[in-house]
Design a protein around this motif. Structure first.
Motif: not given
Length: 200
Positions: A10, A26, A36, A39-40, A45, A49
């Protein structure tokens, strides 16, 4: 594959997208938003995102991502065709540069003939038209493990497209250059053929 693998991927993906000014969305079914979430979970991010779609039911896939009813009826929710349609739908609806989709059978139930537990289809779509699909058969390794491995695979595929298209190979010109006659240039820039010296 562990949570540390997903976290490292990530971070790398976010750094690459940030450097190339790419945004990501996503579209998840069997992972229920875990991509998601991975990543977050990384601070900062939000500049990469954009959004995540959790489309667990067929109705959600149709309503939120525009997957056609005929696609779902013909190929099923867990298929290359549906995964591809999900990724394209997320790309178009979010207006991002990259979108990834995941649809599969995490188990322990849900298997059908030809579609065992652990079967997962992935697709990644890019704004420039590139689309990548991958099918993984993880086996009956447990629901949690299937979902964890799916997250890592999805992140790897995003990395692959985020790096950009491969440059075409340059044509070889060595053979052509050997066929050209050797010439010498005069100081004025004119070209004259070399002559053999005469013998007395």
């Amino acid at each position: 594959m562990s949570g540390s693998d997903a976290r490292a991927l990530s971070r790398s993906l976010l750094d690459l997208c940030r450097m190339r000014k790419l945004t990501v969305a996503t579209a998840e079914s069997c992972t229920g938003g875990l991509v998601a979430g991975a990543l977050t979970d990384i601070p900062g991010s939000s500049d990469v995102i954009d959004r995540g779609f959790v489309t667990y039911s067929n109705d959600a896939k149709r309503a939120m991502l525009g997957v056609k009813a005929t696609t779902l009826a013909t190929f099923g929710a867990v298929s290359k065709e549906t995964a591809t349609a999900m990724a394209i739908g997320a790309l178009e609806r979010a207006g991002v540069d990259l979108a990834v989709s995941i649809t599969g059978i995490a188990g322990p139930g849900g298997a059908t003939p030809g579609k065992p537990v652990g079967l997962v289809h992935f697709a990644v779509a890019a704004r420039d038209g590139r689309i990548l699909h991958r099918e993984c058969r993880f086996g009956a390794i447990g629901r949690t493990t299937v979902r964890q491995r799916s997250v890592v695979e999805a992140l790897r595929m995003l990395m692959e497209l985020a790096r950009g298209p491969q440059a075409p190979a340059k044509p070889r010109r060595a053979a052509a250059s050997r066929l050209r006659p050797r010439v010498a240039r005069t100081p004025r820039g004119g070209a004259v053929k070399r002559r053999r010296p005469t013998r007395a």
